[in-house]
Design an enzyme around this catalytic site. Structure first.
Site, mmCIF file in Angstrom:
data_model
loop_
_atom_site.group_PDB
_atom_site.id
_atom_site.type_symbol
_atom_site.label_atom_id
_atom_site.label_comp_id
_atom_site.label_asym_id
_atom_site.label_seq_id
_atom_site.Cartn_x
_atom_site.Cartn_y
_atom_site.Cartn_z
ATOM 1 N N ASP A 28 8.742 6.490 -23.139
ATOM 2 C CA ASP A 28 8.474 7.613 -22.239
ATOM 3 C C ASP A 28 8.186 8.887 -23.051
ATOM 4 O OD1 ASP A 28 8.890 8.818 -19.322
ATOM 5 O OD2 ASP A 28 10.012 10.081 -20.715
ATOM 6 N N LYS A 56 4.567 11.061 -23.656
ATOM 7 C CA LYS A 56 4.472 12.521 -23.509
ATOM 8 C C LYS A 56 3.867 13.148 -24.763
ATOM 9 C CE LYS A 56 8.204 12.593 -20.140
ATOM 10 N NZ LYS A 56 9.646 12.578 -19.942
ATOM 11 N N GLU A 104 13.583 6.240 -14.918
ATOM 12 C CA GLU A 104 12.468 5.621 -14.199
ATOM 13 C C GLU A 104 13.034 4.376 -13.514
ATOM 14 O OE1 GLU A 104 9.235 6.818 -14.430
ATOM 15 O OE2 GLU A 104 9.922 8.423 -15.727
ATOM 16 N N GLY A 120 19.349 9.308 -10.572
ATOM 17 C CA GLY A 120 17.892 9.297 -10.349
ATOM 18 C C GLY A 120 17.096 9.888 -11.506
ATOM 19 N N GLU A 155 0.304 18.570 -15.329
ATOM 20 C CA GLU A 155 1.429 19.381 -15.823
ATOM 21 C C GLU A 155 2.753 18.636 -15.679
ATOM 22 O OE1 GLU A 155 1.543 22.926 -17.132
ATOM 23 O OE2 GLU A 155 3.192 21.636 -17.718
ATOM 24 N N GLY A 169 13.576 14.719 -12.566
ATOM 25 C CA GLY A 169 14.131 14.964 -11.231
ATOM 26 C C GLY A 169 13.034 15.365 -10.258
ATOM 27 N N VAL A 191 4.658 15.977 -18.412
ATOM 28 C CA VAL A 191 5.482 16.297 -19.588
ATOM 29 C C VAL A 191 6.463 17.413 -19.256
ATOM 30 C CG1 VAL A 191 5.476 17.018 -22.013
ATOM 31 C CG2 VAL A 191 3.552 15.708 -21.112
ATOM 32 N N ILE A 200 8.874 22.265 -16.841
ATOM 33 C CA ILE A 200 8.501 23.158 -17.961
ATOM 34 C C ILE A 200 6.972 23.229 -18.055
ATOM 35 C CG2 ILE A 200 8.643 23.511 -20.461
ATOM 36 C CD1 ILE A 200 11.205 21.831 -20.462
HETATM 37 N N1 HSE Z 1 12.528 9.259 -17.120
HETATM 38 C C1 HSE Z 1 11.939 10.490 -17.471
HETATM 39 C C2 HSE Z 1 12.965 11.319 -18.204
HETATM 40 C C3 HSE Z 1 11.481 11.182 -16.225
HETATM 41 O O1 HSE Z 1 14.125 10.953 -18.171
HETATM 42 O O2 HSE Z 1 12.649 12.310 -18.854
HETATM 43 C C4 HSE Z 1 10.652 12.396 -16.451
HETATM 44 O O3 HSE Z 1 9.498 12.121 -17.146
#
Ligand code: HSE
Length: 410
Positions: free
Chosen positions: A193, A197, A182, A179, A122, A292, A125, A129
């Site tokens: 990224d 997803k 990645e 933060g 979970e 986060g 993605v 959420i």
């Molecule tokens: N680096 C990703 C983002 C982290 O900013 O959405 C969460 O998957």
């Protein structure tokens, strides 16, 4: 439920803290006691920093897996994570991961290696959420026509800051400081990224994870302030949008100009939003914190609770192992049997072992009886023949005990 955590970065350490601090509340609400049984991380200073007692520190992946019912993978990256997940599934453990790259690229391999639901992701993605469980559980009988959304918090944050007048490099720097990005922001800013997803979402809907090579992907690196200014002048916003159209079988990630009446218009900063179009319930949107530590760790905890229902079934399962006479007709062979039993125990099931008498022992006893009587009494024959199995069960039990496990002959 014993929880092993591999990787104590931002997300892993947050999972550890929640299980430690809110363990009682989780048990009260879910009826399940979840305790951290082992942890492992590359940066050893983390153990002291998080106040982790030394007996919780696993020697290696195997030690972590053997001592856990559920393995939480928060290592990230692909190599070590893939090894851990593969080994955990082989040993019949349930795995919870936040690693979208891993699921996108190796999900098919993992799914094939486990007959029951053993892999939960979970958190991969949309952070907090609950889109995966929604697709897997609630929407299971719906035809999902299209999924469209803002799936990357970092790039949405950067674009939102640029919208306010900041340049790309400064906005990226702030995203990293907060933060959101990645460790290596390449995957975020190049759009990979978000593509991972989309691949994960596709796998949940279709059962096959296509990987990102099939997804047309463009990131935000080439975008500068003037692009956002031009969009603003036309009354539009620039967003990095991921789309899967299941009817046309196409998926893409690309910067798109959207209009004010678009449901994604007001989704700014690190927020994510996912719009799902279905045949039965029309179109709806989920929106929330997509990145986060806390939102991601919370999704992992929810998966642990979902997974614990399956893991409980698994850890209670009993397997019957039968070894015939030729498999136990010497001390060496009996030691081999004990090693095979040990593997089963490590895989999390409880074996009951049934063995024959050693080699041709039963035949010899028959012949011996015939020398005494041509029609031996049934009860006495049973007494006699059972001595063959008495020998082998005691020897097998001893061999298992020699390997440090409990066993008893009956
Ligand atoms: N680096 C990703 C983002 C982290 O900013 O959405 C969460 O998957």
């Amino acid at each position: 439920m014993r929880i092993g955590i591999a990787g104590l970065g931002t997300v892993g350490s947050c999972v550890y803290a929640i299980l430690k601090d809110k363990g009682d509340e989780i048990e009260k609400r879910s009826g399940r006691k979840c305790i951290v049984s082992k942890v492992i991380t590359r940066t050893h200073s983390k153990y002291d920093k998080l106040g982790i007692p030394s007996d919780l520190v696993a020697e290696d992946f195997e030690d972590l897996i053997i001592n856990s019912d559920i393995v939480v993978e928060t290592i990230g990256g692909s190599e070590a994570a893939r090894k851990l997940v593969k080994q955990s599934l082989e040993l019949n453990r349930t795995v919870v991961t936040a690693n979208k790259m891993l699921i996108s690229e190796f999900g098919n391999e993992f799914m094939n290696s486990s007959p029951i639901k053993s892999l939960f992701f979970e958190a991969a993605v949309g952070g907090g959420i609950p889109i995966i469980s929604l697709l897997e559980d609630y929407l299971i009988f719906h035809g999902i026509k299209r999924i469209r959304g803002i799936l990357n918090g970092t790039t949405n944050f950067i674009l939102s800051e640029m919208q306010k007048g900041m340049d790309y490099a400064s906005a990226l720097k702030i995203a990293q400081e907060k933060g959101y990005a990645e460790a290596d922001p390449t995957s975020d800013v190049k759009g990979y990224d978000a593509a991972y997803k989309l691949s994960v979402l596709t796998g949940v809907k279709t059962g096959v994870f296509p990987g990102i090579s099939t997804i047309e992907t463009k990131g935000i690196e080439g975008i500068d302030k003037s692009d956002l200014e031009r969009a603003a002048t036309a009354g539009k916003k620039l967003k990095l949008i991921g789309t899967i159209d299941f009817e046309r079988e196409v998926a893409s990630v690309q910067p798109q100009e959207i209009e004010r009446n678009d449901p994604l218009w007001s989704v700014d900063g690190v927020e994510n939003a996912i719009e799902v179009e279905t045949d039965l319930s029309g179109r709806f949107i989920l929106r929330g914190e997509g990145a986060g530590a806390q939102p991601t760790a919370t999704a992992i905890i929810s998966d642990i609770l979902r997974a614990s229902r399956y893991a409980e079934k698994q850890s209670n399962s009993v397997v019957i192992m039968k070894f015939g006479g030729t498999s136990v007709d010497s001390a060496e062979k009996i030691k081999d049997v004990a090693e095979r039993v040990q593997k089963k125990v490590l895989s999390g099931v409880k074996p009951v072992i049934v063995v024959s008498a050693m080699g041709v022992e039963t035949d010899k006893l028959h012949e011996l009886a015939k020398e005494i009587s041509s029609k031996p009494n049934g009860r006495e024959m049973d007494m006699l023949l059972a001595t063959g199995e008495q020998k082998s069960i005691a020897l097998v039990a001893m061999a298992i005990q020699e390997l440090g496990m409990k066993s008893i002959s009956l």
